[in-house]
Enzyme design. Structure first.
Site, short mmCIF file in Angstrom:
data_model
loop_
_atom_site.label_atom_id
_atom_site.label_comp_id
_atom_site.label_asym_id
_atom_site.label_seq_id
_atom_site.Cartn_x
_atom_site.Cartn_y
_atom_site.Cartn_z
CE1 TYR A 24 -75.05 7.76 -40.30
CE2 TYR A 24 -76.39 5.78 -40.09
CZ TYR A 24 -75.58 6.61 -40.85
OH TYR A 24 -75.28 6.29 -42.15
CB VAL B 29 -71.99 13.09 -42.93
CG1 VAL B 29 -72.39 12.41 -44.23
CG2 VAL B 29 -71.35 12.08 -41.97
CG HIS C 57 -72.04 11.17 -49.64
ND1 HIS C 57 -70.82 10.51 -49.71
CD2 HIS C 57 -72.56 11.09 -50.90
CE1 HIS C 57 -70.63 10.05 -50.93
NE2 HIS C 57 -71.66 10.40 -51.68
CB CYS D 137 -89.59 13.24 -42.22
SG CYS D 137 -90.97 12.09 -42.26
CB THR E 96 -61.83 10.74 -51.33
OG1 THR E 96 -62.86 9.84 -51.80
CG2 THR E 96 -61.21 11.44 -52.52
CB SER E 97 -61.22 5.15 -51.22
OG SER E 97 -62.63 5.24 -51.11
CB ALA F 79 -54.93 15.61 -45.23
C1 BJW Z 1 -56.00 9.79 -45.71
C2 BJW Z 1 -55.69 9.98 -44.36
C3 BJW Z 1 -54.97 11.15 -44.01
C4 BJW Z 1 -56.78 8.12 -44.56
N1 BJW Z 1 -54.63 12.02 -44.95
N2 BJW Z 1 -55.62 10.65 -46.63
C5 BJW Z 1 -71.17 2.60 -60.26
C6 BJW Z 1 -70.58 1.37 -60.12
C7 BJW Z 1 -70.83 0.58 -58.99
C8 BJW Z 1 -71.69 0.98 -58.00
C9 BJW Z 1 -72.27 2.19 -58.15
C10 BJW Z 1 -72.04 2.98 -59.28
N3 BJW Z 1 -72.76 4.11 -59.15
C11 BJW Z 1 -73.42 4.05 -57.98
C12 BJW Z 1 -73.14 2.89 -57.37
C13 BJW Z 1 -73.66 2.43 -56.06
C14 BJW Z 1 -73.00 3.12 -54.88
C15 BJW Z 1 -71.50 3.01 -54.98
O1 BJW Z 1 -70.81 3.91 -55.40
N4 BJW Z 1 -70.96 1.91 -54.55
C16 BJW Z 1 -69.50 1.70 -54.60
C17 BJW Z 1 -68.99 1.52 -53.17
C18 BJW Z 1 -69.21 0.54 -55.49
N5 BJW Z 1 -73.44 4.51 -54.82
C19 BJW Z 1 -74.58 4.86 -54.28
O2 BJW Z 1 -75.36 4.05 -53.83
C20 BJW Z 1 -74.88 6.35 -54.23
N6 BJW Z 1 -76.16 6.62 -54.73
C21 BJW Z 1 -76.50 6.41 -56.01
O3 BJW Z 1 -75.72 5.99 -56.82
O4 BJW Z 1 -77.78 6.77 -56.30
C22 BJW Z 1 -78.26 6.53 -57.61
C23 BJW Z 1 -79.43 5.65 -57.45
C24 BJW Z 1 -80.57 6.18 -56.94
C25 BJW Z 1 -81.66 5.38 -56.81
C26 BJW Z 1 -81.56 4.04 -57.18
C27 BJW Z 1 -80.38 3.53 -57.66
C28 BJW Z 1 -79.31 4.34 -57.81
C29 BJW Z 1 -74.91 6.87 -52.80
C30 BJW Z 1 -73.63 6.69 -52.10
C31 BJW Z 1 -73.79 7.11 -50.63
C32 BJW Z 1 -72.51 6.85 -49.85
N7 BJW Z 1 -72.81 6.96 -48.45
C33 BJW Z 1 -71.70 6.88 -47.51
C34 BJW Z 1 -72.29 6.94 -46.11
C35 BJW Z 1 -72.76 8.37 -45.78
C36 BJW Z 1 -73.43 8.47 -44.46
C37 BJW Z 1 -72.54 8.10 -43.32
O5 BJW Z 1 -71.51 8.72 -43.07
O6 BJW Z 1 -72.91 7.16 -42.63
O7 BJW Z 1 -70.79 7.97 -47.75
S1 BJW Z 1 -70.67 5.45 -47.72
C38 BJW Z 1 -69.16 6.27 -47.38
O8 BJW Z 1 -68.31 6.28 -48.56
C39 BJW Z 1 -69.53 7.72 -47.09
C40 BJW Z 1 -68.41 8.46 -47.77
O9 BJW Z 1 -68.78 9.79 -48.02
C41 BJW Z 1 -68.19 7.64 -49.01
C42 BJW Z 1 -66.82 7.86 -49.63
O10 BJW Z 1 -65.80 7.43 -48.78
P1 BJW Z 1 -64.45 8.27 -48.70
O11 BJW Z 1 -64.71 9.61 -48.15
O12 BJW Z 1 -63.73 8.18 -49.96
O13 BJW Z 1 -63.69 7.48 -47.52
P2 BJW Z 1 -62.86 6.12 -47.63
O14 BJW Z 1 -62.81 5.59 -46.25
O15 BJW Z 1 -63.34 5.25 -48.70
O16 BJW Z 1 -61.40 6.63 -48.03
C43 BJW Z 1 -60.59 7.39 -47.15
C44 BJW Z 1 -59.30 7.69 -47.86
O17 BJW Z 1 -58.53 8.55 -47.05
C45 BJW Z 1 -58.43 6.44 -48.12
O18 BJW Z 1 -58.04 6.46 -49.49
C46 BJW Z 1 -57.23 6.62 -47.20
O19 BJW Z 1 -56.03 6.12 -47.77
C47 BJW Z 1 -57.19 8.12 -47.05
N8 BJW Z 1 -56.61 8.63 -45.77
N9 BJW Z 1 -56.12 8.92 -43.63
C48 BJW Z 1 -54.91 11.76 -46.24
N10 BJW Z 1 -54.60 11.38 -42.70
#
Ligand code: BJW
Length: 244
Positions: free
Chosen positions: A70, A102, A120, A128, A190-191, A233
């Site tokens: 981080y 973030v 997020h 903590c 976002t994906s 974007a």
């Molecule tokens: C451009 C570009 C340009 C590039 N212009 N575009 C249902 C089904 C299956 C699994 C689950 C479900 N529900 C929940 C889950 C589990 C899990 C999950 O979703 N997993 C999936 C991956 C399958 N979810 C969780 O665990 C969440 N919590 C939860 O569900 O709690 C309930 C619970 C509680 C207690 C017990 C049990 C359950 C929490 C999810 C937390 C995600 N954390 C992260 C890390 C954050 C900290 C850090 O930064 O280190 O968040 S992971 C990462 O993914 C980060 C992002 O915010 C998040 C989303 O990603 P994002 O922003 O969409 O980015 P990318 O890279 O995926 O996409 C980028 C896009 O931009 C692409 O499409 C490119 O094409 C595009 N692009 N350049 C325009 N210039």
């Protein structure tokens, strides 16, 4: 083709009163902040194991490894600048900002901190890892190594949401409330694969909102009222929002 879509999207926006933006890592990609799942080989989850670095189990197994990772990302963010997409959004204060990011690039572009819902969490703070509730701001350019909480002695960890963790309830409730009463949701960079956050798009659509997406890659369809703009974007957002 893009011009026709762009003017259709502009028209959809200009006839909308309640508009929110739901953004992801692609919004900050052109500021040099790596995405998680892009196709460019630079994406974080193609280089690092998310379960080692972004889960409670990974932190328990090796907390110093997580903090060092981080802090590496924090130092990159310290040297980054908002791009034209952040600036275009900041010029429109009536747009509600809901982001998965973030980073603080929207705020640095001029969006009021109180006006951004960070689903997020924020990498600019530590909290903590125990249950005492202590939180502190971290200097992105010189973030401290693994250290104990000054209040209770548990380790401090980044104030972000890891896999398997729930989103902050007040932030999540507000995002859901907003998305249930929109005329238009603008989905940027976002994906839409991570839940529950991505469910906001389905929620908005089910409540009758138009959906406009901006992404460098073609995305999944978000229903009959979805207008898809494919491209960076930093180019498309300023064009789309011109005159709004
Ligand atoms: C451009 C570009 C340009 C590039 N212009 N575009 C249902 C089904 C299956 C699994 C689950 C479900 N529900 C929940 C889950 C589990 C899990 C999950 O979703 N997993 C999936 C991956 C399958 N979810 C969780 O665990 C969440 N919590 C939860 O569900 O709690 C309930 C619970 C509680 C207690 C017990 C049990 C359950 C929490 C999810 C937390 C995600 N954390 C992260 C890390 C954050 C900290 C850090 O930064 O280190 O968040 S992971 C990462 O993914 C980060 C992002 O915010 C998040 C989303 O990603 P994002 O922003 O969409 O980015 P990318 O890279 O995926 O996409 C980028 C896009 O931009 C692409 O499409 C490119 O094409 C595009 N692009 N350049 C325009 N210039």
């Amino acid at each position: 083709m893009t011009d026709r879509r762009l003017s259709a999207a502009r028209n959809a926006l200009s006839t909308s009163r309640r508009i929110a933006v739901f953004s992801g890592a692609g919004l900050s990609a052109e500021s040099g902040i790596a995405t998680f799942r892009g196709n460019d080989g630079d994406a974080l989850w193609s280089r690092f194991n998310p379960m080692e670095l972004a889960s409670a189990a990974g932190f328990e197994e090796n907390p110093a490894r997580v903090i060092d990772w981080y802090n590496w990302r924090r130092s990159k963010l310290a040297n980054a600048q908002p791009n034209a997409a952040h600036v275009a959004l900041a010029k429109r204060p009536r747009l509600v900002q809901i982001t998965q990011n973030v980073d603080d690039l929207l705020e640095r572009a001029g969006v009021a901190a109180s006006a951004v819902l960070h689903l997020h969490g924020t990498i600019g703070k530590d909290r903590c890892n125990g249950s005492c509730g202590h939180e502190e701001t971290v200097d992105l350019a010189s973030a401290p190594p693994l250290r104990p909480c000054p209040r209770c002695g548990a380790y401090l960890r980044p104030a972000v949401v890891w896999f398997g963790e729930g989103l902050r309830q007040d932030v999540w409730n507000e995002a859901q409330r907003l998305c249930s009463q929109l005329d238009c949701l603008l989905v940027v960079g976002t994906s839409a694969t991570v839940y529950p956050a991505a469910g906001l798009i389905e929620q908005a659509e089910a409540a009758g909102s138009k959906i406009i997406s901006i992404n460098t890659e073609p995305s999944a369809s978000f229903g009959a009222e979805h207008l898809e703009l494919v491209g960076p974007a930093s180019v498309l957002l300023p064009q789309l929002l011109e005159g709004l």
